[in-house]
Scaffold this motif. Structure first.
Motif, PDB file in Angstrom:
ATOM      1  N   GLY A 164       7.190   0.288 -10.701  1.00  0.00           N
ATOM      2  CA  GLY A 164       7.041  -1.239 -10.165  1.00  0.00           C
ATOM      3  C   GLY A 164       6.073  -1.430  -9.328  1.00  0.00           C
ATOM      4  N   ILE A 165       5.555  -0.439  -8.339  1.00  0.00           N
ATOM      5  CA  ILE A 165       4.470  -0.492  -7.491  1.00  0.00           C
ATOM      6  C   ILE A 165       3.182  -0.459  -8.404  1.00  0.00           C
ATOM      7  CG2 ILE A 165       3.020   0.420  -5.893  1.00  0.00           C
ATOM      8  CD1 ILE A 165       5.649   1.469  -4.566  1.00  0.00           C
ATOM      9  N   ASN A 166       3.131   0.414  -9.360  1.00  0.00           N
ATOM     10  CA  ASN A 166       1.907   0.251 -10.262  1.00  0.00           C
ATOM     11  C   ASN A 166       1.845  -0.998 -10.969  1.00  0.00           C
ATOM     12  OD1 ASN A 166       1.433   2.858  -9.727  1.00  0.00           O
ATOM     13  ND2 ASN A 166       2.343   3.700 -11.338  1.00  0.00           N
TER      14      ASN A 166
ATOM     15  N   ALA B 223       2.902  -4.102  -9.829  1.00  0.00           N
ATOM     16  CA  ALA B 223       2.647  -5.031  -8.934  1.00  0.00           C
ATOM     17  C   ALA B 223       1.232  -4.854  -8.300  1.00  0.00           C
ATOM     18  CB  ALA B 223       3.746  -4.827  -7.693  1.00  0.00           C
ATOM     19  N   VAL B 224       0.788  -3.766  -8.341  1.00  0.00           N
ATOM     20  CA  VAL B 224      -0.634  -3.733  -7.972  1.00  0.00           C
ATOM     21  C   VAL B 224      -1.484  -4.120  -9.043  1.00  0.00           C
ATOM     22  CG1 VAL B 224      -2.603  -1.894  -7.560  1.00  0.00           C
ATOM     23  CG2 VAL B 224      -0.031  -1.696  -6.196  1.00  0.00           C
ATOM     24  N   LYS B 225      -1.305  -3.817 -10.208  1.00  0.00           N
ATOM     25  CA  LYS B 225      -2.313  -4.171 -11.416  1.00  0.00           C
ATOM     26  C   LYS B 225      -2.172  -5.690 -11.465  1.00  0.00           C
ATOM     27  CE  LYS B 225      -2.422  -3.801 -16.490  1.00  0.00           C
ATOM     28  NZ  LYS B 225      -1.729  -3.451 -17.739  1.00  0.00           N
ATOM     29  N   MET B 226      -1.180  -6.215 -11.107  1.00  0.00           N
ATOM     30  CA  MET B 226      -1.053  -7.863 -11.396  1.00  0.00           C
ATOM     31  C   MET B 226      -1.335  -8.533 -10.173  1.00  0.00           C
ATOM     32  SD  MET B 226      -0.291  -8.418 -14.634  1.00  0.00           S
ATOM     33  CE  MET B 226       0.099 -10.100 -14.542  1.00  0.00           C
ATOM     34  N   LYS B 227      -1.559  -7.574  -9.158  1.00  0.00           N
ATOM     35  CA  LYS B 227      -1.733  -8.266  -7.953  1.00  0.00           C
ATOM     36  C   LYS B 227      -0.763  -9.357  -7.178  1.00  0.00           C
ATOM     37  CE  LYS B 227      -6.653  -7.882  -8.832  1.00  0.00           C
ATOM     38  NZ  LYS B 227      -8.024  -8.710  -9.108  1.00  0.00           N
ATOM     39  N   ILE B 228       0.423  -8.717  -7.221  1.00  0.00           N
ATOM     40  CA  ILE B 228       1.618  -9.617  -7.031  1.00  0.00           C
ATOM     41  C   ILE B 228       2.554  -8.833  -5.919  1.00  0.00           C
ATOM     42  CG2 ILE B 228       1.842 -10.809  -9.127  1.00  0.00           C
ATOM     43  CD1 ILE B 228       4.180  -8.941 -10.076  1.00  0.00           C
ATOM     44  N   CYS B 229       1.871  -8.024  -5.176  1.00  0.00           N
ATOM     45  CA  CYS B 229       2.527  -7.305  -4.097  1.00  0.00           C
ATOM     46  C   CYS B 229       3.270  -8.280  -3.211  1.00  0.00           C
ATOM     47  CB  CYS B 229       1.667  -6.354  -3.536  1.00  0.00           C
ATOM     48  SG  CYS B 229       1.215  -4.728  -4.692  1.00  0.00           S
ATOM     49  N   LYS B 230       2.344  -9.016  -2.656  1.00  0.00           N
ATOM     50  CA  LYS B 230       2.798 -10.033  -1.637  1.00  0.00           C
ATOM     51  C   LYS B 230       3.842 -11.114  -2.084  1.00  0.00           C
ATOM     52  CE  LYS B 230       2.070 -12.787   2.130  1.00  0.00           C
ATOM     53  NZ  LYS B 230       2.230 -11.990   3.468  1.00  0.00           N
ATOM     54  N   LEU B 231       3.788 -11.537  -3.561  1.00  0.00           N
ATOM     55  CA  LEU B 231       4.835 -12.017  -4.025  1.00  0.00           C
ATOM     56  C   LEU B 231       6.216 -11.601  -3.987  1.00  0.00           C
ATOM     57  CD1 LEU B 231       5.458 -14.848  -5.712  1.00  0.00           C
ATOM     58  CD2 LEU B 231       4.827 -13.357  -7.618  1.00  0.00           C
ATOM     59  N   LEU B 232       6.197 -10.298  -4.402  1.00  0.00           N
ATOM     60  CA  LEU B 232       7.348  -9.586  -4.467  1.00  0.00           C
ATOM     61  C   LEU B 232       7.999  -8.998  -3.331  1.00  0.00           C
ATOM     62  CD1 LEU B 232       6.810  -7.890  -8.059  1.00  0.00           C
ATOM     63  CD2 LEU B 232       8.268  -9.860  -7.592  1.00  0.00           C
TER      64      LEU B 232
ATOM     65  N   ILE C 136       6.612  -1.305   1.281  1.00  0.00           N
ATOM     66  CA  ILE C 136       5.595  -0.916   0.946  1.00  0.00           C
ATOM     67  C   ILE C 136       4.828  -1.816   0.147  1.00  0.00           C
ATOM     68  CG2 ILE C 136       4.925   0.684  -1.189  1.00  0.00           C
ATOM     69  CD1 ILE C 136       7.331   2.505  -0.246  1.00  0.00           C
ATOM     70  N   LEU C 137       5.248  -2.805  -0.576  1.00  0.00           N
ATOM     71  CA  LEU C 137       4.389  -3.919  -1.228  1.00  0.00           C
ATOM     72  C   LEU C 137       3.769  -4.564  -0.389  1.00  0.00           C
ATOM     73  CD1 LEU C 137       6.745  -4.828  -4.226  1.00  0.00           C
ATOM     74  CD2 LEU C 137       4.878  -3.681  -4.204  1.00  0.00           C
TER      75      LEU C 137
END
Length: 169
Positions: free
Chosen positions: A94-96, A98-107, A145-146
């Protein structure tokens, strides 16, 4: 077929693309519909015509991203027999993503509306056999973490290492 899936090249698709970028960068509260509309070369009326409100636009984007991440997390978890290993693999995957899609803040943020998010449902399901509500701790850690990755407090690799640390025996 879901009625909100945009046809390529339409105003709806343009709005969703810009909104995904903006919500991923600024979070729900940081997004201004007038600015978003201008970035999409639209009027606010077009945005409200297609989505009704900022909350509904956010919900569409968030739900789509959650489903995409859950599909990957479930796949990763299914490769392991041990519950702890399965959950760790799911969170790392999931972290990988989220980072790839640049959606860490969103999630990383709690939803501004009442629906439980799919990641929360997944974690609750994965941890239902425990006698303690560990999903609260794991969900908080996941979001922290995200959020830390999205604000450059930690690197992607450090985020993965934190997840692995959580599951050390």
């Amino acid at each position: 077929m879901k009625n909100w899936i945009p046809i390529p090249g339409t105003n709806k698709e343009k709005i969703i693309k810009v909104a995904l970028e903006e919500f991923s960068l600024k979070g729900y509260k940081g997004v201004n519909i007038a600015e978003l509309a201008a970035m999409a070369d639209m009027t606010t009326g077009v945005v409200y015509h297609h989505f009704g409100s900022k909350a509904k636009l956010y919900e569409i984007i968030r739900t789509d991203m959650e489903q995409r991440i859950i599909d990957r997390m479930e796949g990763a978890a299914s490769l392991f027999d041990q519950e702890g290993e399965a959950l760790e693999a799911a969170l790392v995957t999931g972290i990988n993503f989220a980072v790839k899609m640049k959606i860490c803040k969103l999630l990383s943020e709690e939803k501004p509306y009442t629906n439980q998010d799919k990641v929360e449902e997944f974690l609750t399901y994965m941890l239902q056999k425990e006698n303690l509500p560990l999903d609260i701790v794991v969900l908080s850690s996941w979001r922290s973490i995200l959020n830390a990755i999205s604000s450059d407090q930690i690197t992607h690799e450090q985020g993965i290492n934190l997840v692995k640390w959580l599951f050390r025996s």
